[in-house]
Design an enzyme around this catalytic site. Structure first.
Site: not given
Length: 272
Positions: A175, A210-213
């Site tokens: 990412k 929380g974008t990665g999760c």
């Protein structure tokens, strides 16, 4: 009607923006039945992580066993794994129950800077868990730790993505949120043969908790439903972009993304 099931193996975020809370919200929005195996409980809000309370490896193992024996998941996501002992238990259970479609989100540092994976655990993750993984979804700092490379350019990212696949992962996604260029954020997928890039407009906001999760959970949900990696990647990209574009401005720090923005924006126009 087919019921697709996904298991998240991760920590709890008391603030609700990341961890198993974000995963379950994402699963629900993408119409997948979500199940959990907790690795740790965190005292956390938008300003940071104020305490981490790991469960025992035995407790973690029992949760995975209970789900695998009765509610066999179609896909699995791992998030905050905390310790080498926990990673070993997860690897053992995946092998014992022949579990497939394991997507590893190598959570290492919280948005506020707190360390969520120690050095011994990083080594165990690369040696034991990545060879069992269907896909891995690090951000740029995490990819640097996993590969030992400094990632400054897209060519650097491509080499790192290849390195990750050489560790045994079928697909690697790096990412690009930490390195926006030309007002865009580009995420990179390596499918073992070719590179696929998806770019979205960079959004200036502090509300990215929380974008990665959420990205890995969306990828997991789509994989559970039988979508190939390219289709799953496309949906995960769109899901997170909408979640950030319509983020929730709550709390005093890094606010959460908006997990219900995707359905409102696409209203069924994108295959999910």
């Amino acid at each position: 009607m087919s019921i697709f099931k996904a298991l998240t193996i991760a920590g709890s975020d008391s603030g609700g923006g990341a961890g198993i809370q974000a995963d379950l919200k994402t699963f629900q929005e993408l119409e997948v039945f979500g199940m959990t195996a907790l690795t740790a409980i965190t005292a956390q809000n938008t300003t940071g992580v104020h305490g981490v309370y790991p469960l025992s490896p035995e407790t973690l193992g029992k949760q995975i066993e209970a789900v695998a024996e009765d509610l066999r998941p179609d896909a699995i996501k791992t998030g905050m794994l905390w310790s080498a002992e926990m990673i070993e238990v997860i690897a053992e259970k995946i092998a014992a129950y022949d579990l497939e479609n394991v997507i590893v989100d190598p959570v290492m540092i919280a948005k506020g800077g707190a360390s969520l994976l120690n050095d011994e655990a990083v080594e165990k993750l690369t040696r034991r868990l990545l060879p069992l993984a269907y896909a891995v979804t690090p951000n740029i700092p995490e990819a640097e730790v996993l590969t030992g490379r400094s990632l400054k350019t897209m060519d650097d990212r491509k080499k790192a993505a290849q390195d990750l696949c050489e560790m045994g992962v079928r697909y690697s996604i790096i990412k690009g949120g930490h390195q926006p260029e030309n007002e865009k954020v580009t995420d990179l997928l390596f499918d073992g043969e070719t590179f696929i890039e998806i770019s979205n407009p960079y959004i200036e906001t502090k509300n990215t908790h929380g974008t990665g999760c959420t990205f890995a959970a969306a990828l997991t949900a789509q994989t559970a439903k039988g979508n190939g990696i390219h289709e799953a990647f496309q949906v995960a990209e769109a899901f997170v972009h909408e979640a950030v574009a319509h983020s929730l401005d709550i709390g005093a720090g890094h606010g959460p993304t908006n997990h219900f923005a995707f359905k409102k924006s696409f209203k069924g126009s994108l295959r999910v």
